[in-house]
Design an enzyme around this catalytic site. Structure first.
Site, PDB file in Angstrom:
ATOM      1  CG  ASP A 136      -0.839   0.173  -1.139  1.00  0.00           C
ATOM      2  OD1 ASP A 136       0.090  -0.320  -0.783  1.00  0.00           O
ATOM      3  OD2 ASP A 136      -1.990  -0.715  -1.295  1.00  0.00           O
ATOM      4  CD  GLU A 169      -7.057   0.613   5.750  1.00  0.00           C
ATOM      5  OE1 GLU A 169      -8.024   0.563   5.332  1.00  0.00           O
ATOM      6  OE2 GLU A 169      -6.246  -0.042   5.324  1.00  0.00           O
TER       7      GLU A 169
END
Ligand SMILES: *[C@@H]1O[C@H](CO)[C@@H](O)[C@H](O)[C@H]1NC(C)=O
Ligand SMILES: *[C@@H]1O[C@H](CO)[C@@H](O)[C@H](O)[C@H]1NC(C)=O
Length: 836
Positions: free
Chosen positions: A582, A806
Site C-alpha cells: 500500500d 495484523e
C-alpha cells in the site's frame, strides 16, 4: 496489503447488490455460460458496427470490456461438481462463514446455513447486546479456535465480558449427502463463585436460500423439538436441539424458549431482524426460584410475513430458536442426514451427550498427535505454551476458511492508463471461491496475495485443502489471464465492503504469491499434486503471462505496477495498492517511466517456478518460451543495471523522485503536500525497507553475489531494518518512517513488523545459511536471532491479548491493526517449525 478500505468501512452497497440480483436472475445457470453468449454477441456487434460504420476504437473498447468479465477458456482445474456432496462429502459441511462467531454452511451456491447468536440478559440496562458477526469493536474477545482440523472437528473459545463460551463441532461421515454433525455450545461465568449467575439467551438458527423445505416440529412452551427438512443437495435431514444440561453432565436444566420463523430477509440482515424482533419481555421462572425478566423473540411457529402468493418461500426461510437459562450450561444441536441413517446397517446412535464427548476427545487427541507429527514443535524443544500458540495459529487459519459464491464488479482495462475511469464496472460471472481469509472480523473474504501465504501453512497440514483453494482461485481467471486481488462474492461478503472498494480493476496486478505453495509442492513428490498441476498448468501459465506482459516496464526486463494513486495534493506519496505494500514509499511523482524492484523480483520468481513446472510436466513449448525469460531475469548483471543504486548501496525502485516532500497544514484543505528542492528527477528511489530486500527475500541472488553482503548489512542494522521485534517494513532512517500518508491515512507499511515478509526473510537466511558462500556463517547467526525475535513478539502479544495481530510495532512489539489476524500471521507456526 492492498486494503485501502482499512479504516474506512462504510455502508453496504445496496445498489450494487440489486444490480447483481438482477443480473443473477437473468444470466445464472443458463446453459453455455457467459463465454458462448459473449461469442455470439461479439459477432453480432461486429456486424452491426460494420454496418453502421462505427469506429475501430469503439469496437476495441467493447471487446476489452467483454474480455474483462469473460472467464478464461482453459479447462477448469476443478470439475464443476467438485464441491458437491457426491464428490467431496467430507468437505460439504464446514465452518465456511468465517465472519460469524459460530456457524456452518454447505459448499454450495445455494447453501443451507446454520448459526449462533447470543446475548447476556440483564447485564446492562435496556437491550442486551446481541452477538453474531465478528466485529473489531464489539468488546468480545479474545476468541479463536484452539483446535480446528479444517475438515471435521473444532473447538473455539470466546470471552464475552462475564461469559466464557466454548463452541465445538464434530462431523460424522455417512450416506451420500455430507453426513451428520453435532454442535455443543457451553456457557460458563468467567469468574467462579459469582453470586448472581448470568441469565443467557442462545439463538440457534437455520437459513435457506430458496426452494428448500423446512418443517418445524413443535413441542410445548415454544420449544422447537426438531426441524425436518429437505434440499436437493442434502436430501432429507433433521436438526434437533437437545435440552440444555449442566456442563459435562447430563442433568437437564430449566430453560425458557422462544421461536421465530419468517422469510429470509437476506443474509446481511439477519442480526438486524433478530434485534428488531426482540421486543417483548418474558419471565424466566425456574421452579423454586424467583422469576427474572428477559427480552425474547415474540414470534410463533406460524409462517410469519408470508408475502402474497407464497413469495416468502422463494427467498428462503429463517427459523430461529431462542433458549434462555442460567449459566453454566451446555446445549447440543444435532444434524442428521437421512441417507446416513438409511445407509448404516443399524440405526446410528445420535452423536450427542457422552457419545459426543467421546468423539470430541478422540478428535482432540488425534489433532494433537497429527500436529506434532507434522510440525514437531515438541521435538524441537518448544514449550507447551508455544505449542499451544502453534496449534491456535493453524486452527485459526483453518477455521477461517470460507466458501463464497457470487459476482464481483470489474472495471475493464481499456488499454490506456487512466482511461478506465471512463468505463463502467461490469459484473463478473458468478463464481465459487473456497479460500482462507486474512481476518474473520475485518477482512472476511478472499485476498489474492494473502492466500499464497495462507496456503504455505495449510498445505503442510492438508495438501488437499490447498489444491482445492488453488483450484478455486485459478477458476477466477478472466479471458486475459487476470485474477482480481480482492474477492467480494455474495451478499454476506459484500455487506462489509464500502461501495468504492467493491470494484476490481482488470489492469491491476497483485504479487503472484500463489506460486509460493506451488514451488513447495514441486519440491515434494505427491502424485496428487502432479495430477493437479497437469490440470492447473494452462491457467498458471496464462496468469503468469498476463502478469509479465501487462506490467511490463519502460525498458526491457523492467516492470511497473499499474494503478498507483494519482499525485493528489493531499497525499505524501501516492499509494501502490496493487503491490500489496500500500503506502510503502515509491517515486514521489508517479510516471510511466518508473520501474519497481519488488515486481521485477516477483516476475523472476514466477518465471523460475513456471519453468520448473513446465519441465516437470514435459510442456516443451512453454519451456522454450520461459527458459530465456527466466535466464534473463535471474542474470544479476541485468538486475544490477536496472535496480542497483550505487549512491544508496542497495537495490531500489527507479522513477521521478525527490525526497523533498512533506505534508503541511494549509487551511481550509487540511494537510497538503509541499514539494521543495531538489525538484524531482529520474533517479533511484531512496526508501530503504522491505522492497530493497526483494532479490534476497525471493532468493534470487547467488550465495556468492557481491550484493548479498550489503543487503545483510541493512537488514542487521538497527538504524535501518533490524528491531528487537522483527524486521521493520521501512528503515528507521527513512524520511518516510512512521509518517502518515494523508490526514486520514496513518502509516501502514512504514515501519511496522509484518509476518509475511519476516517469514520470507527467515526462509532466505535459512537458505543462505545452508549453502556455501562468503555470508553463510552470518546468515546462520542472523537467522537464529531473527527467529527468536519474531516468535517472541507474536508469542508475548498472544499471551497478553489472546490474539494474533495484523502487524507488530517495531518500537515496543505491540500488536497493531486488526485482530484476530490469522491469515499470514499464522506463518509464525512455520517459523517455529523451521519449515520454509
Ligand atoms: C463429476 O463430474 C465428472 C465430469 O466432470 C464426472 O465424470 C463424474 O462422474 C461426476 N461425479 C459425480 C459423483 O457425479
Ligand atoms: C518529474 O515530475 C515533475 C513534476 O510533475 C515534472 O515536471 C517532470 O517533467 C518530471 N520529470 C520526468 C523526467 O518525467
Amino acid at each position: 496489503m492492498a486494503r485501502g478500505e482499512r479504516r474506512r468501512r462504510g455502508a453496504a452497497a445496496d445498489g450494487a447488490r440489486a444490480a447483481e440480483r438482477a443480473a443473477r436472475s437473468g444470466s445464472e445457470r443458463r446453459g453455455g455460460g457467459p463465454r458462448g453468449a459473449a461469442g455470439g454477441a461479439a459477432l453480432a456487434v461486429v456486424i452491426l458496427s460494420l454496418v453502421l460504420g462505427l469506429s475501430g476504437r469503439w469496437l476495441l473498447a467493447w471487446h476489452r470490456a467483454r474480455r474483462a468479465v469473460t472467464l478464461h477458456s482453459a479447462p477448469p482445474v476443478l470439475a464443476p461438481n467438485s464441491s458437491s456432496p457426491a464428490v467431496a462429502p467430507d468437505l460439504f459441511w464446514g465452518t465456511y462463514r468465517p465472519h460469524v462467531y459460530f456457524g456452518m454452511k454447505t459448499r454450495s451456491p445455494q447453501p443451507l446455513l446454520t448459526g449462533l447468536m447470543w446475548a447476556q440478559q440483564g447485564a446492562t440496562p435496556g437491550i442486551p447486546k446481541l452477538r453474531h458477526t465478528c466485529e473489531q469493536g464489539d468488546g468480545v474477545g479474545p476468541y479463536g479456535w484452539d483446535f480446528h482440523d479444517g475438515l471435521s472437528f473444532g473447538r473455539q473459545h470466546i470471552q464475552d465480558g462475564a461469559l466464557k463460551l466454548t463452541t465445538e463441532f464434530v462431523k460424522r461421515p455417512g450416506g451420500q449427502h455430507g453426513g451428520d454433525w453435532s454442535w455443543r455450545v457451553t456457557v460458563e461465568p468467567q469468574a467462579s463463585g459469582t453470586s448472581a449467575l448470568p441469565l443467557v439467551s442462545l439463538f440457534f438458527y437455520v437459513v435457506t436460500d430458496g426452494k428448500e423445505v423446512l418443517v418445524p416440529e413443535v413441542g410445548t412452551k415454544g420449544h422447537l423439538k426438531s426441524i425436518r427438512g429437505h434440499t436437493d443437495e442434502l436430501g432429507d435431514f433433521r436438526l434437533t436441539l437437545l435440552p440444555p444440561t449442566s456442563p459435562r453432565d447430563s442433568a437437564p436444566k430449566y430453560s425458557s424458549y422462544n421461536v421465530f420463523w419468517s422469510p429470509n430477509p437476506g443474509l446481511p440482515l439477519l442480526t438486524e431482524m433478530v434485534k428488531s424482533r426482540l421486543n417483548n419481555w418474558f419471565q424466566h421462572r425456574p421452579p423454586g426460584a424467583s422469576p427474572e425478566r428477559y427480552l425474547g423473540l415474540s414470534g410463533s411457529l406460524k409462517w410469519e410475513d408470508r408475502g402474497p402468493s407464497g413469495q416468502g418461500q422463494e427467498q428462503g426461510q429463517f427459523l430461529i430458536q431462542q433458549v434462555t437459562l442460567k449459566a453454566p450450561f451446555s446445549v447440543e444441536l444435532v444434524f442428521e442426514s437421512g441417507s446416513a441413517q438409511a445407509g448404516s446397517s443399524q440405526a446410528q446412535e445420535r452423536l450427542a451427550g457422552s457419545r459426543l464427548t467421546q468423539a470430541l476427545e478422540h478428535h482432540a487427541d488425534t489433532f494433537r498427535e497429527r500436529f506434532e507429527k507434522t510440525f514437531r514443535l515438541k521435538k524441537k524443544g518448544l514449550s507447551p505454551e508455544e505449542q499451544a500458540l502453534g496449534q491456535a495459529a493453524l486452527s485459526g487459519l483453518l477455521g477461517g476458511i470460507g466458501y463464497f459464491y457470487g459476482q464481483g464488479l470489474v472495471l475493464p482495462d481499456m488499454g490506456v492508463e487512466g482511461s478506465e475511469q471512463k468505463a463502467d464496472p461490469a459484473l463478473f460471472p458468478p463464481v465459487p471461491l473456497f479460500t482462507a481469509v486474512p481476518s474473520r472480523s475485518f477482512f472476511p473474504r478472499g485476498f489474492l496475495w494473502d492466500e499464497g501465504f495462507h496456503q504455505l501453512v495449510v498445505q503442510r497440514w492438508d495438501p488437499r485443502l490447498s489444491r482445492e483453494a488453488l483450484g478455486h482461485w485459478l477458476g477466477l481467471l478472466n479471458a486475459d489471464g487476470w485474477i482480481g486481488r480482492e474477492q467480494v462474492l455474495g451478499d454476506e461478503a459484500r455487506a462489509r465492503v464500502p461501495p468504492e472498494f467493491l470494484v476490481q480493476r482488470a489492469a491491476h496486478a497483485n504479487p503472484p504469491t500463489l506460486l509460493l505453495p506451488v514451488a513447495h509442492m514441486l519440491e515434494g513428490s505427491d502424485p496428487a499434486d502432479l495430477a493437479f498441476f497437469r490440470k492447473a498448468f494452462p491457467r498458471l501459465y496464462a496468469w503468469f503471462s498476463w502478469l509479465h506482459q501487462s506490467q511490463i516496464g519502460p525498458v526491457p526486463l523492467s516492470y511497473r505496477w499499474r494503478g498507483r494513486d494519482p499525485a493528489l495534493p493531499n497525499l505524501l506519496n501516492p499509494k501502490t495498492l496493487p503491490s500489496g505494500l500500500d503506502d510503502y514509499p515509491r517515486a514521489s511523482h508517479p510516471s510511466t517511466a518508473e520501474r519497481h524492484l519488488d515486481l521485477r523480483c516477483w516476475v523472476a520468481l514466477g518465471a523460475r517456478v513456471l519453468l520448473r513446472l513446465a519441465e516437470q510436466l514435459g510442456e516443451a513449448e512453454a519451456v522454450a518460451n520461459l527458459s530465456p525469460l527466466a535466464t534473463s531475469l535471474e542474470a544479476e548483471a541485468s538486475l544490477d543495471e536496472l535496480h542497483w543504486a550505487p549512491e544508496l548501496g542497495v537495490f531500489a525502485d527507479f522513477g521521478n523522485h525527490t525526497k523533498a516532500v512533506q505534508l503541511k497544514p494549509s487551511p481550509p484543505e487540511g494537510l497538503v503536500r509541499v514539494v521543495g528542492r531538489p525538484l524531482p528527477r529520474m533517479q533511484h528511489v531512496d526508501a530503504l525497507g522491505y522492497v530493497s530486500l526483494f532479490p534476497f527475500l525471493l532468493r534470487l541472488l547467488s550465495p556468492s553475489s557481491a550484493r548479498l553482503g550489503p543487503l545483510l548489512d541493512i537488514l542487521a542494522d538497527s538504524r535501518h531494518l533490524w528491531s528487537p521485534f522483527g524486521l521493520r517494513s521501512l528503515a528507521a532512517s527513512s524520511s518516510f518512517y512512521g509518517k502518515r500518508n494523508s490526514e486520514h491515512d496513518p502509516p501502514y507499511w512504514r515501519g511496522a513488523v509484518w509476518l509475511n515478509i519476516n517469514y520470507l526473510a527467515l526462509g532466505a537466511l535459512h537458505h543462505y545459511g545452508h549453502v556455501e558462500g562468503p555470508h553463510q556463517a552470518r546468515a546462520v547467526k542472523l537467522y537464529s536471532e531473527l527467529r527468536a525475535n519474531v516468535v517472541g513478539t507474536v508469542w508475548r502479544q498472544y499471551r497478553a491479548t489472546g490474539f494474533l495481530w495484523e502487524q507488530y510495532s517495531d518500537r515496543d512489539g505491540r500488536g497493531m491493526g486488526c485482530r484476530p489476524f490469522q491469515g499470514w500471521t499464522s506463518l509464525v507456526l512455520l517459523v517455529m517449525a523451521e519449515d520454509y
